[in-house]
Design a protein around this motif. Structure first.
Motif, PDB file in Angstrom:
ATOM      1  N   PHE A  33       0.827  -1.210   0.000  1.00  0.00           N
ATOM      2  CA  PHE A  33       0.000   0.000   0.000  1.00  0.00           C
ATOM      3  C   PHE A  33       0.862   1.260   0.000  1.00  0.00           C
ATOM      4  O   PHE A  33       0.541   2.234  -0.688  1.00  0.00           O
ATOM      5  N   ILE A  34       1.962   1.267   0.713  1.00  0.00           N
ATOM      6  CA  ILE A  34       2.868   2.420   0.716  1.00  0.00           C
ATOM      7  C   ILE A  34       3.451   2.648  -0.678  1.00  0.00           C
ATOM      8  O   ILE A  34       3.518   3.780  -1.168  1.00  0.00           O
ATOM      9  N   PHE A  35       3.869   1.576  -1.352  1.00  0.00           N
ATOM     10  CA  PHE A  35       4.375   1.711  -2.717  1.00  0.00           C
ATOM     11  C   PHE A  35       3.284   2.165  -3.675  1.00  0.00           C
ATOM     12  O   PHE A  35       3.532   2.935  -4.599  1.00  0.00           O
ATOM     13  N   MET A  36       2.066   1.700  -3.442  1.00  0.00           N
ATOM     14  CA  MET A  36       0.930   2.125  -4.259  1.00  0.00           C
ATOM     15  C   MET A  36       0.675   3.616  -4.076  1.00  0.00           C
ATOM     16  O   MET A  36       0.389   4.333  -5.047  1.00  0.00           O
ATOM     17  N   LEU A  37       0.789   4.102  -2.854  1.00  0.00           N
ATOM     18  CA  LEU A  37       0.644   5.532  -2.598  1.00  0.00           C
ATOM     19  C   LEU A  37       1.745   6.335  -3.277  1.00  0.00           C
ATOM     20  O   LEU A  37       1.496   7.425  -3.791  1.00  0.00           O
ATOM     21  N   PHE A  38       2.957   5.804  -3.277  1.00  0.00           N
ATOM     22  CA  PHE A  38       4.066   6.503  -3.920  1.00  0.00           C
ATOM     23  C   PHE A  38       3.830   6.665  -5.415  1.00  0.00           C
ATOM     24  O   PHE A  38       3.997   7.755  -5.961  1.00  0.00           O
ATOM     25  N   VAL A  39       3.418   5.606  -6.071  1.00  0.00           N
ATOM     26  CA  VAL A  39       3.170   5.686  -7.517  1.00  0.00           C
ATOM     27  C   VAL A  39       1.995   6.599  -7.808  1.00  0.00           C
ATOM     28  O   VAL A  39       2.059   7.448  -8.710  1.00  0.00           O
ATOM     29  N   SER A  40       0.921   6.473  -7.051  1.00  0.00           N
ATOM     30  CA  SER A  40      -0.247   7.307  -7.325  1.00  0.00           C
ATOM     31  C   SER A  40      -0.009   8.771  -6.983  1.00  0.00           C
ATOM     32  O   SER A  40      -0.644   9.655  -7.544  1.00  0.00           O
ATOM     33  N   SER A  41       0.931   9.054  -6.078  1.00  0.00           N
ATOM     34  CA  SER A  41       1.222  10.453  -5.773  1.00  0.00           C
ATOM     35  C   SER A  41       2.070  11.101  -6.855  1.00  0.00           C
ATOM     36  O   SER A  41       2.116  12.323  -6.954  1.00  0.00           O
ATOM     37  N   LYS A  42       2.732  10.314  -7.691  1.00  0.00           N
ATOM     38  CA  LYS A  42       3.546  10.855  -8.783  1.00  0.00           C
ATOM     39  C   LYS A  42       2.790  10.954 -10.101  1.00  0.00           C
ATOM     40  O   LYS A  42       3.360  11.380 -11.109  1.00  0.00           O
ATOM     41  N   VAL A  43       1.518  10.594 -10.125  1.00  0.00           N
ATOM     42  CA  VAL A  43       0.736  10.609 -11.362  1.00  0.00           C
ATOM     43  C   VAL A  43       0.517  12.030 -11.863  1.00  0.00           C
ATOM     44  O   VAL A  43       0.293  12.241 -13.056  1.00  0.00           O
ATOM     45  N   TYR A  44       0.627  13.025 -10.996  1.00  0.00           N
ATOM     46  CA  TYR A  44       0.403  14.409 -11.420  1.00  0.00           C
ATOM     47  C   TYR A  44       1.357  14.822 -12.526  1.00  0.00           C
ATOM     48  O   TYR A  44       1.065  15.745 -13.298  1.00  0.00           O
ATOM     49  N   LYS A  45       2.493  14.163 -12.658  1.00  0.00           N
ATOM     50  CA  LYS A  45       3.458  14.507 -13.700  1.00  0.00           C
ATOM     51  C   LYS A  45       2.978  14.117 -15.083  1.00  0.00           C
ATOM     52  O   LYS A  45       3.424  14.697 -16.074  1.00  0.00           O
ATOM     53  N   PHE A  46       2.070  13.155 -15.168  1.00  0.00           N
ATOM     54  CA  PHE A  46       1.693  12.600 -16.458  1.00  0.00           C
ATOM     55  C   PHE A  46       0.248  12.877 -16.839  1.00  0.00           C
ATOM     56  O   PHE A  46      -0.136  12.617 -17.966  1.00  0.00           O
ATOM     57  N   GLN A  47      -0.565  13.374 -15.923  1.00  0.00           N
ATOM     58  CA  GLN A  47      -1.977  13.563 -16.187  1.00  0.00           C
ATOM     59  C   GLN A  47      -2.272  14.983 -16.644  1.00  0.00           C
ATOM     60  O   GLN A  47      -1.659  15.932 -16.175  1.00  0.00           O
ATOM     61  N   LYS A  48      -3.207  15.097 -17.522  1.00  0.00           N
ATOM     62  CA  LYS A  48      -3.760  16.382 -17.918  1.00  0.00           C
ATOM     63  C   LYS A  48      -5.227  16.366 -17.526  1.00  0.00           C
ATOM     64  O   LYS A  48      -5.931  15.418 -17.795  1.00  0.00           O
ATOM     65  N   GLY A  49      -5.671  17.411 -16.877  1.00  0.00           N
ATOM     66  CA  GLY A  49      -7.058  17.465 -16.441  1.00  0.00           C
ATOM     67  C   GLY A  49      -7.443  18.887 -16.103  1.00  0.00           C
ATOM     68  O   GLY A  49      -6.680  19.824 -16.299  1.00  0.00           O
ATOM     69  N   GLN A  50      -8.636  19.026 -15.596  1.00  0.00           N
ATOM     70  CA  GLN A  50      -9.143  20.351 -15.249  1.00  0.00           C
ATOM     71  C   GLN A  50      -8.401  20.879 -14.032  1.00  0.00           C
ATOM     72  O   GLN A  50      -7.945  20.140 -13.179  1.00  0.00           O
ATOM     73  N   LYS A  51      -8.308  22.201 -13.974  1.00  0.00           N
ATOM     74  CA  LYS A  51      -7.664  22.851 -12.836  1.00  0.00           C
ATOM     75  C   LYS A  51      -8.568  22.727 -11.618  1.00  0.00           C
ATOM     76  O   LYS A  51      -9.772  22.635 -11.718  1.00  0.00           O
TER      77      LYS A  51
END
Length: 133
Positions: A33-51
């Motif tokens: 779960f900690i590793f899952m949180l780490f990966v999901s917290s870095k998704v902001y670098k690759f996602q485009k979405g609404q402000k």
């Protein structure tokens, strides 16, 4: 790392966490779960979405993860899609560990998995709608 790799990694981590919880190995599932949180917290670098509104920066999970992983951009660079992924994966992991700990012996594991998926998807969707501009 690519956006597809992040999604595949999150899927693999969720499968490993489910298998660990089926075997009643809560300690190992917590580390997954900690590793899952780490990966999901870095998704902001690759996602485009609404402000998002600036008030989203006060969400406790964002402040905790930016402190834990020593990355200030986790709390300041999210958009609608990345916050949705982060909330869904964190709520999914917490609900999986909690429900398997409390109801693992009495309820079928597949039903717990489906309930956690539904809860985390609905929660993240509704919670993120609150912060979209």
């Amino acid at each position: 790392m690519n956006k597809i790799y992040c999604y595949v990694t999150l899927l693999i981590f969720s499968v490993f966490m489910y298998d660990a919880l089926k075997g009643y190995n809560y300690f190992f599932s917590f580390f997954i779960f900690i590793f899952m949180l780490f990966v999901s917290s870095k998704v902001y670098k690759f996602q485009k979405g609404q402000k998002l509104k600036d008030s989203y920066k006060a969400i406790p999970i964002l402040m905790f993860l930016s402190f834990l992983f020593n990355d200030k951009h986790i709390a300041s660079s999210q958009n609608q899609a990345s916050l949705n992924v982060l909330l869904a994966s964190s709520v999914f992991g917490i609900s999986m560990i909690t429900s398997f700990l409390l109801f693992g012996e009495t309820v079928r594991h597949f039903l717990l998995l489906l309930g956690c998926i539904a809860f985390s998807t609905l929660f993240s969707f509704l919670f993120t709608k609150k912060y979209i501009l």
